[in-house]
Motif scaffolding. Structure first.
Motif, PDB file in Angstrom:
ATOM      1  N   GLU A   1       0.813  -1.215   0.000  1.00 49.25           N
ATOM      2  CA  GLU A   1       0.000   0.000   0.000  1.00 49.25           C
ATOM      3  C   GLU A   1       0.846   1.264   0.000  1.00 49.25           C
ATOM      4  O   GLU A   1       0.303   2.361  -0.026  1.00 49.25           O
ATOM      5  CB  GLU A   1      -0.952  -0.004   1.197  1.00 49.25           C
ATOM      6  N   GLU A   2       2.133   1.137   0.027  1.00 49.47           N
ATOM      7  CA  GLU A   2       3.025   2.286  -0.033  1.00 49.47           C
ATOM      8  C   GLU A   2       4.085   2.050  -1.086  1.00 49.47           C
ATOM      9  O   GLU A   2       4.613   0.942  -1.207  1.00 49.47           O
ATOM     10  CB  GLU A   2       3.687   2.532   1.320  1.00 49.47           C
TER      11      GLU A   2
ATOM     12  N   SER B   1       1.091   6.732  -0.680  1.00 53.15           N
ATOM     13  CA  SER B   1       0.369   5.723   0.093  1.00 53.15           C
ATOM     14  C   SER B   1      -1.114   5.815  -0.230  1.00 53.15           C
ATOM     15  O   SER B   1      -1.636   6.873  -0.543  1.00 53.15           O
ATOM     16  CB  SER B   1       0.607   5.899   1.593  1.00 53.15           C
ATOM     17  N   GLY B   2      -1.768   4.671  -0.172  1.00 53.60           N
ATOM     18  CA  GLY B   2      -3.189   4.596  -0.435  1.00 53.60           C
ATOM     19  C   GLY B   2      -3.774   3.445   0.360  1.00 53.60           C
ATOM     20  O   GLY B   2      -3.053   2.702   1.018  1.00 53.60           O
TER      21      GLY B   2
ATOM     22  N   ALA C   1      -3.024   4.912   4.115  1.00 50.56           N
ATOM     23  CA  ALA C   1      -3.096   6.353   3.861  1.00 50.56           C
ATOM     24  C   ALA C   1      -3.640   7.072   5.089  1.00 50.56           C
ATOM     25  O   ALA C   1      -4.786   6.880   5.480  1.00 50.56           O
ATOM     26  CB  ALA C   1      -3.975   6.636   2.648  1.00 50.56           C
TER      27      ALA C   1
ATOM     28  N   SER D   1      -5.579   8.976  -0.357  1.00 47.29           N
ATOM     29  CA  SER D   1      -4.190   8.822  -0.776  1.00 47.29           C
ATOM     30  C   SER D   1      -3.370  10.013  -0.323  1.00 47.29           C
ATOM     31  O   SER D   1      -3.906  11.098  -0.080  1.00 47.29           O
ATOM     32  CB  SER D   1      -4.088   8.667  -2.302  1.00 47.29           C
ATOM     33  N   VAL D   2      -2.064   9.775  -0.209  1.00 45.98           N
ATOM     34  CA  VAL D   2      -1.129  10.816   0.199  1.00 45.98           C
ATOM     35  C   VAL D   2       0.112  10.679  -0.684  1.00 45.98           C
ATOM     36  O   VAL D   2       0.636   9.577  -0.856  1.00 45.98           O
ATOM     37  CB  VAL D   2      -0.715  10.681   1.682  1.00 45.98           C
TER      38      VAL D   2
ATOM     39  N   ILE E   1      -2.847  15.530  -0.687  1.00 43.71           N
ATOM     40  CA  ILE E   1      -3.726  14.629   0.056  1.00 43.71           C
ATOM     41  C   ILE E   1      -5.083  14.589  -0.637  1.00 43.71           C
ATOM     42  O   ILE E   1      -5.669  15.633  -0.930  1.00 43.71           O
ATOM     43  CB  ILE E   1      -3.895  15.111   1.513  1.00 43.71           C
TER      44      ILE E   1
END
Length: 171
Positions: A45-46, A59-60, A64, A84-85, A94
């Motif tokens: 996820e990252e 990241s999501g 996130a 997400s970020v 963001i």
């Protein structure tokens, strides 16, 4: 940059299976397209893209979260989830999911940013379903954009802190 983001989305999709072969494939695909080293975290996820200008962390999903360094004087809706970020150097992007009317969110953002001492540099509303606000405060720039989908509203917040070496290049 759009290509890098698309490749990162592909990497996130591929790594959702949590297979090391998929992670290696995603890393190789992004490195081949960008020429930069990439590392995909173990839960998929990252994604971190290493560049000469610094690391870009994306990241999501469940990983996130709002960065701890996100300033408290920047508008966020009362209730939201972080979708997400993206963080690179002094920039944070963001994407949030929230409920509510875009026109009200837009008005709330304007009021909050003004109250916090931000100077508005741009305001646009294309329709009742989208809008964009841009602000400056000291060495920081912030954008807040709104987009309504049938079931949810997306609020994207961008923040950039411009250091002394960057002010010359930007201005």
């Amino acid at each position: 940059m759009r290509g890098v983001v698309m490749l990162c989305c592909l990497a996130l999709a591929l790594t959702a299976c949590k297979k090391s072969a998929d992670e290696a494939l995603a890393e190789a695909a992004i490195k081949g397209a960008t020429g930069h080293d990439v590392s995909v975290d173990k839960d998929g996820e990252e994604v971190t893209i290493k560049t000469d200008d610094g690391d870009m962390k994306i990241s999501g999903g469940q990983s996130a979260t709002l960065p701890a360094s996100f300033p408290q004087d920047v508008f966020l809706p009362g209730k939201y989830s972080v979708e997400s970020v993206v963080e690179m150097n002094s920039t944070q992007l963001i994407a949030l999911s929230t409920e509510g009317d875009v026109a009200k969110l837009y008005a709330d953002a304007r009021a909050r940013m003004e109250k916090e001492g931000w100077t508005q540099t741009m305001a646009m509303q294309g329709s009742a379903h989208d809008g964009l606000l841009a602000y400056e405060k000291g060495d920081r720039k912030a954008t807040v954009s709104f987009n309504a989908e049938p079931d949810t509203q997306t609020v994207a917040v961008g923040l950039q802190i411009i250091g002394p070496e960057q002010k010359t290049a930007v201005n």
